[in-house]
Design a protein around this motif. Structure first.
Motif, PDB file in Angstrom:
ATOM      1  N   GLN A   6       0.828  -1.210   0.000  1.00 42.44           N
ATOM      2  CA  GLN A   6       0.000   0.000   0.000  1.00 42.44           C
ATOM      3  C   GLN A   6       0.864   1.262   0.000  1.00 42.44           C
ATOM      4  OE1 GLN A   6      -3.368   0.137  -0.404  1.00 42.44           O
ATOM      5  NE2 GLN A   6      -3.100  -2.039  -0.770  1.00 42.44           N
ATOM      6  N   GLU A   7       1.915   1.254   0.815  1.00 44.90           N
ATOM      7  CA  GLU A   7       2.797   2.430   0.890  1.00 44.90           C
ATOM      8  C   GLU A   7       3.559   2.618  -0.428  1.00 44.90           C
ATOM      9  OE1 GLU A   7       1.348   1.343   4.633  1.00 44.90           O
ATOM     10  OE2 GLU A   7       2.533   0.059   3.326  1.00 44.90           O
ATOM     11  N   GLU A  11      -0.278   4.793  -0.880  1.00 47.54           N
ATOM     12  CA  GLU A  11      -1.424   4.742   0.023  1.00 47.54           C
ATOM     13  C   GLU A  11      -0.969   4.282   1.412  1.00 47.54           C
ATOM     14  OE1 GLU A  11      -4.184   2.208  -2.023  1.00 47.54           O
ATOM     15  OE2 GLU A  11      -4.226   3.506  -3.777  1.00 47.54           O
ATOM     16  N   GLY A  12      -1.877   3.704   2.180  1.00 50.69           N
ATOM     17  CA  GLY A  12      -1.542   3.176   3.500  1.00 50.69           C
ATOM     18  C   GLY A  12      -1.027   4.261   4.430  1.00 50.69           C
ATOM     19  N   ARG A  14       1.784   5.850   4.127  1.00 53.93           N
ATOM     20  CA  ARG A  14       2.843   6.593   3.431  1.00 53.93           C
ATOM     21  C   ARG A  14       2.943   8.046   3.904  1.00 53.93           C
ATOM     22  NH1 ARG A  14       5.477   5.602  -1.775  1.00 53.93           N
ATOM     23  NH2 ARG A  14       6.361   7.544  -2.529  1.00 53.93           N
TER      24      ARG A  14
END
Length: 69
Positions: A6-7, A11-12, A14
């Protein structure tokens, strides 16, 4: 905390990781080998790799916290 798929996709967590890095805060981040390239692209060269060894990690934490070993 981890830097994973995700990062790597932006996303996530980050944004939170970026804010901590920009603030100069010490971070302990788990990164799988297959995401190391994305991690390097994200944070550059200002990091060190620790072995997945409890004693090594504990020494790093104590050093960052300024506690004599």
């Amino acid at each position: 905390m981890k830097f994973g798929k995700q990062e790597a996709l932006g996303e996530g967590l980050r944004q939170e990781i970026a804010e901590a890095v920009m603030a100069g805060l010490p971070l302990l981040i788990a990164v799988r080998r297959d995401f190391l390239s994305a991690w390097r692209d994200f944070v550059g060269d200002g990091w060190i790799e620790l072995e997945a060894d409890g004693e090594i990690v504990e020494r790093w934490v104590l050093d960052v916290a300024g506690v004599p070993a």
